[in-house]
Design a protein around this motif. Structure first.
Motif, PDB file in Angstrom:
ATOM      1  N   GLU A  60       0.831  -1.206   0.000  1.00  0.00           N
ATOM      2  CA  GLU A  60       0.000   0.000   0.000  1.00  0.00           C
ATOM      3  C   GLU A  60       0.872   1.265   0.000  1.00  0.00           C
ATOM      4  O   GLU A  60       0.605   2.210  -0.744  1.00  0.00           O
ATOM      5  CB  GLU A  60      -0.951  -0.016   1.195  1.00  0.00           C
ATOM      6  CG  GLU A  60      -2.004  -1.095   1.087  1.00  0.00           C
ATOM      7  CD  GLU A  60      -2.791  -1.321   2.366  1.00  0.00           C
ATOM      8  OE1 GLU A  60      -3.902  -1.869   2.261  1.00  0.00           O
ATOM      9  OE2 GLU A  60      -2.315  -0.953   3.466  1.00  0.00           O
ATOM     10  N   VAL A  61       1.911   1.270   0.802  1.00  0.00           N
ATOM     11  CA  VAL A  61       2.834   2.408   0.852  1.00  0.00           C
ATOM     12  C   VAL A  61       3.555   2.552  -0.489  1.00  0.00           C
ATOM     13  O   VAL A  61       3.745   3.670  -0.993  1.00  0.00           O
ATOM     14  CB  VAL A  61       3.837   2.268   2.024  1.00  0.00           C
ATOM     15  CG1 VAL A  61       4.955   3.281   1.923  1.00  0.00           C
ATOM     16  CG2 VAL A  61       3.115   2.395   3.354  1.00  0.00           C
ATOM     17  N   ALA A  64       1.415   4.435  -2.813  1.00  0.00           N
ATOM     18  CA  ALA A  64       1.425   5.872  -2.521  1.00  0.00           C
ATOM     19  C   ALA A  64       2.717   6.520  -3.007  1.00  0.00           C
ATOM     20  O   ALA A  64       2.696   7.607  -3.602  1.00  0.00           O
ATOM     21  CB  ALA A  64       1.241   6.105  -1.029  1.00  0.00           C
ATOM     22  N   VAL A  65       3.850   5.861  -2.779  1.00  0.00           N
ATOM     23  CA  VAL A  65       5.143   6.396  -3.216  1.00  0.00           C
ATOM     24  C   VAL A  65       5.199   6.468  -4.743  1.00  0.00           C
ATOM     25  O   VAL A  65       5.672   7.466  -5.318  1.00  0.00           O
ATOM     26  CB  VAL A  65       6.307   5.555  -2.644  1.00  0.00           C
ATOM     27  CG1 VAL A  65       7.632   5.931  -3.286  1.00  0.00           C
ATOM     28  CG2 VAL A  65       6.372   5.717  -1.133  1.00  0.00           C
ATOM     29  N   ALA A  66       4.695   5.447  -5.416  1.00  0.00           N
ATOM     30  CA  ALA A  66       4.654   5.476  -6.886  1.00  0.00           C
ATOM     31  C   ALA A  66       3.822   6.660  -7.367  1.00  0.00           C
ATOM     32  O   ALA A  66       4.206   7.367  -8.305  1.00  0.00           O
ATOM     33  CB  ALA A  66       4.091   4.163  -7.429  1.00  0.00           C
ATOM     34  N   GLY A  67       2.693   6.896  -6.719  1.00  0.00           N
ATOM     35  CA  GLY A  67       1.863   8.047  -7.081  1.00  0.00           C
ATOM     36  C   GLY A  67       2.573   9.364  -6.844  1.00  0.00           C
ATOM     37  O   GLY A  67       2.496  10.279  -7.668  1.00  0.00           O
ATOM     38  N   LEU A  68       3.267   9.474  -5.713  1.00  0.00           N
ATOM     39  CA  LEU A  68       4.031  10.697  -5.433  1.00  0.00           C
ATOM     40  C   LEU A  68       5.084  10.940  -6.511  1.00  0.00           C
ATOM     41  O   LEU A  68       5.243  12.059  -7.008  1.00  0.00           O
ATOM     42  CB  LEU A  68       4.694  10.616  -4.061  1.00  0.00           C
ATOM     43  CG  LEU A  68       3.772  10.746  -2.850  1.00  0.00           C
ATOM     44  CD1 LEU A  68       4.517  10.379  -1.570  1.00  0.00           C
ATOM     45  CD2 LEU A  68       3.202  12.154  -2.759  1.00  0.00           C
ATOM     46  N   LEU A  69       5.806   9.882  -6.878  1.00  0.00           N
ATOM     47  CA  LEU A  69       6.853  10.023  -7.900  1.00  0.00           C
ATOM     48  C   LEU A  69       6.268  10.391  -9.256  1.00  0.00           C
ATOM     49  O   LEU A  69       6.819  11.243  -9.968  1.00  0.00           O
ATOM     50  CB  LEU A  69       7.681   8.750  -7.989  1.00  0.00           C
ATOM     51  CG  LEU A  69       8.532   8.432  -6.751  1.00  0.00           C
ATOM     52  CD1 LEU A  69       9.187   7.063  -6.884  1.00  0.00           C
ATOM     53  CD2 LEU A  69       9.560   9.520  -6.499  1.00  0.00           C
ATOM     54  N   ILE A 141      -4.252  -4.795  -2.918  1.00  0.00           N
ATOM     55  CA  ILE A 141      -4.023  -4.410  -4.310  1.00  0.00           C
ATOM     56  C   ILE A 141      -4.847  -3.168  -4.656  1.00  0.00           C
ATOM     57  O   ILE A 141      -4.330  -2.206  -5.235  1.00  0.00           O
ATOM     58  CB  ILE A 141      -4.339  -5.582  -5.259  1.00  0.00           C
ATOM     59  CG1 ILE A 141      -3.351  -6.728  -5.025  1.00  0.00           C
ATOM     60  CG2 ILE A 141      -4.320  -5.123  -6.712  1.00  0.00           C
ATOM     61  CD1 ILE A 141      -3.717  -8.027  -5.714  1.00  0.00           C
ATOM     62  N   GLY A 142      -6.106  -3.177  -4.305  1.00  0.00           N
ATOM     63  CA  GLY A 142      -6.966  -2.018  -4.573  1.00  0.00           C
ATOM     64  C   GLY A 142      -6.486  -0.767  -3.864  1.00  0.00           C
ATOM     65  O   GLY A 142      -6.458   0.323  -4.446  1.00  0.00           O
ATOM     66  N   ASN A 143      -6.084  -0.913  -2.604  1.00  0.00           N
ATOM     67  CA  ASN A 143      -5.597   0.243  -1.852  1.00  0.00           C
ATOM     68  C   ASN A 143      -4.310   0.796  -2.444  1.00  0.00           C
ATOM     69  O   ASN A 143      -4.114   2.010  -2.479  1.00  0.00           O
ATOM     70  CB  ASN A 143      -5.382  -0.113  -0.383  1.00  0.00           C
ATOM     71  CG  ASN A 143      -6.683  -0.298   0.358  1.00  0.00           C
ATOM     72  OD1 ASN A 143      -7.735   0.130  -0.097  1.00  0.00           O
ATOM     73  ND2 ASN A 143      -6.619  -0.950   1.496  1.00  0.00           N
ATOM     74  N   PHE A 147      -4.145   4.555  -3.389  1.00  0.00           N
ATOM     75  CA  PHE A 147      -3.149   5.423  -2.758  1.00  0.00           C
ATOM     76  C   PHE A 147      -2.205   6.031  -3.794  1.00  0.00           C
ATOM     77  O   PHE A 147      -1.669   7.119  -3.589  1.00  0.00           O
ATOM     78  CB  PHE A 147      -2.374   4.671  -1.684  1.00  0.00           C
ATOM     79  CG  PHE A 147      -3.229   4.236  -0.518  1.00  0.00           C
ATOM     80  CD1 PHE A 147      -4.430   4.847  -0.241  1.00  0.00           C
ATOM     81  CD2 PHE A 147      -2.831   3.195   0.291  1.00  0.00           C
ATOM     82  CE1 PHE A 147      -5.229   4.449   0.827  1.00  0.00           C
ATOM     83  CE2 PHE A 147      -3.613   2.784   1.361  1.00  0.00           C
ATOM     84  CZ  PHE A 147      -4.817   3.412   1.629  1.00  0.00           C
ATOM     85  N   SER A 148      -2.019   5.344  -4.923  1.00  0.00           N
ATOM     86  CA  SER A 148      -1.213   5.952  -5.993  1.00  0.00           C
ATOM     87  C   SER A 148      -1.955   7.147  -6.591  1.00  0.00           C
ATOM     88  O   SER A 148      -1.333   8.147  -6.960  1.00  0.00           O
ATOM     89  CB  SER A 148      -0.852   4.923  -7.061  1.00  0.00           C
ATOM     90  OG  SER A 148      -1.957   4.582  -7.850  1.00  0.00           O
ATOM     91  N   VAL A 149      -3.270   7.059  -6.673  1.00  0.00           N
ATOM     92  CA  VAL A 149      -4.074   8.203  -7.131  1.00  0.00           C
ATOM     93  C   VAL A 149      -3.887   9.375  -6.175  1.00  0.00           C
ATOM     94  O   VAL A 149      -3.604  10.503  -6.589  1.00  0.00           O
ATOM     95  CB  VAL A 149      -5.572   7.824  -7.218  1.00  0.00           C
ATOM     96  CG1 VAL A 149      -6.432   9.051  -7.455  1.00  0.00           C
ATOM     97  CG2 VAL A 149      -5.816   6.777  -8.286  1.00  0.00           C
ATOM     98  N   LEU A 150      -4.049   9.106  -4.893  1.00  0.00           N
ATOM     99  CA  LEU A 150      -3.913  10.170  -3.893  1.00  0.00           C
ATOM    100  C   LEU A 150      -2.505  10.748  -3.888  1.00  0.00           C
ATOM    101  O   LEU A 150      -2.322  11.969  -3.793  1.00  0.00           O
ATOM    102  CB  LEU A 150      -4.285   9.648  -2.501  1.00  0.00           C
ATOM    103  CG  LEU A 150      -5.747   9.265  -2.329  1.00  0.00           C
ATOM    104  CD1 LEU A 150      -5.981   8.654  -0.952  1.00  0.00           C
ATOM    105  CD2 LEU A 150      -6.641  10.474  -2.530  1.00  0.00           C
TER     106      LEU A 150
END
Length: 176
Positions: A60-61, A64-69, A141-143, A147-150
């Motif tokens: 999940e993290v 989120a990191v992939a989305g941030l990048l 997987i869904g999260n 989280f990549s969207v966010l």
């Protein structure tokens, strides 16, 4: 997460970004916050219970990191400066930014589709063998995707806000 849900999130992100960012746009609070206020609640609505330990949390993290990048990569393609006519701080976004953003959204959709049709069994098996409970695999997987969207929305908004602030600060320092 169903493919319909993933498609709704993907289309929402593309449309809100195109409406908020294309061309030359002044930077204001609404401009920075609008995608977060539209996309954030939609993404959080579709998030399942968060796994708070082990590999599930790490996946999940990682989402989120992939989305941030990805968000930082997109915002690095936007130019921030002063509009010569009005003096307002603006962003100038062209085809490169929009193509990157749309590509990142389509990549996320492909991962969602792939998790259901191409490599879902392998990914699920890997998660199970690394300690994720069977009932939590789909949520993890869904999260990660949500989280990549966010992460992408947060990086976009923060990047525009910080870059516009640096334009204002640099000009203030020159005016002294």
């Amino acid at each position: 997460m169903s493919l319909t849900t993933s498609l709704v999130i993907t289309i929402t992100m593309i449309v809100t970004t195109l409406l908020a960012d294309r061309g030359v746009r002044p930077v204001g609070r609404g401009r920075v916050l609008r995608p977060l206020l539209i996309g954030g609640p939609i993404a959080l609505y579709f998030a399942s219970h968060v796994v708070t330990h082990g590999v599930g949390l790490a996946v999940e993290v990682a989402g989120a990191v992939a989305g941030l990048l990805l968000g930082l990569g997109a915002v690095s393609l936007a130019r921030v400066g002063r509009d010569e006519a009005t003096g307002e701080v603006v962003t100038r976004v062209g085809a490169g930014y929009l193509t990157f953003w749309i590509g990142a959204c389509l990549l996320r959709f492909a991962v969602s589709y792939g998790a259901q049709h191409w490599f879902g069994q392998q990914w699920g098996t890997w998660l199970y063998l690394h300690g994720v409970a069977v009932q939590d695999i789909a949520a993890v997987i869904g999260n990660a995707i949500v989280f990549s969207v966010l992460g992408m929305l947060v990086a976009r908004s923060a990047g525009i806000a910080l870059r516009s602030r640096s334009v204002r600060t640099a000009e203030f320092a020159l005016a002294r």
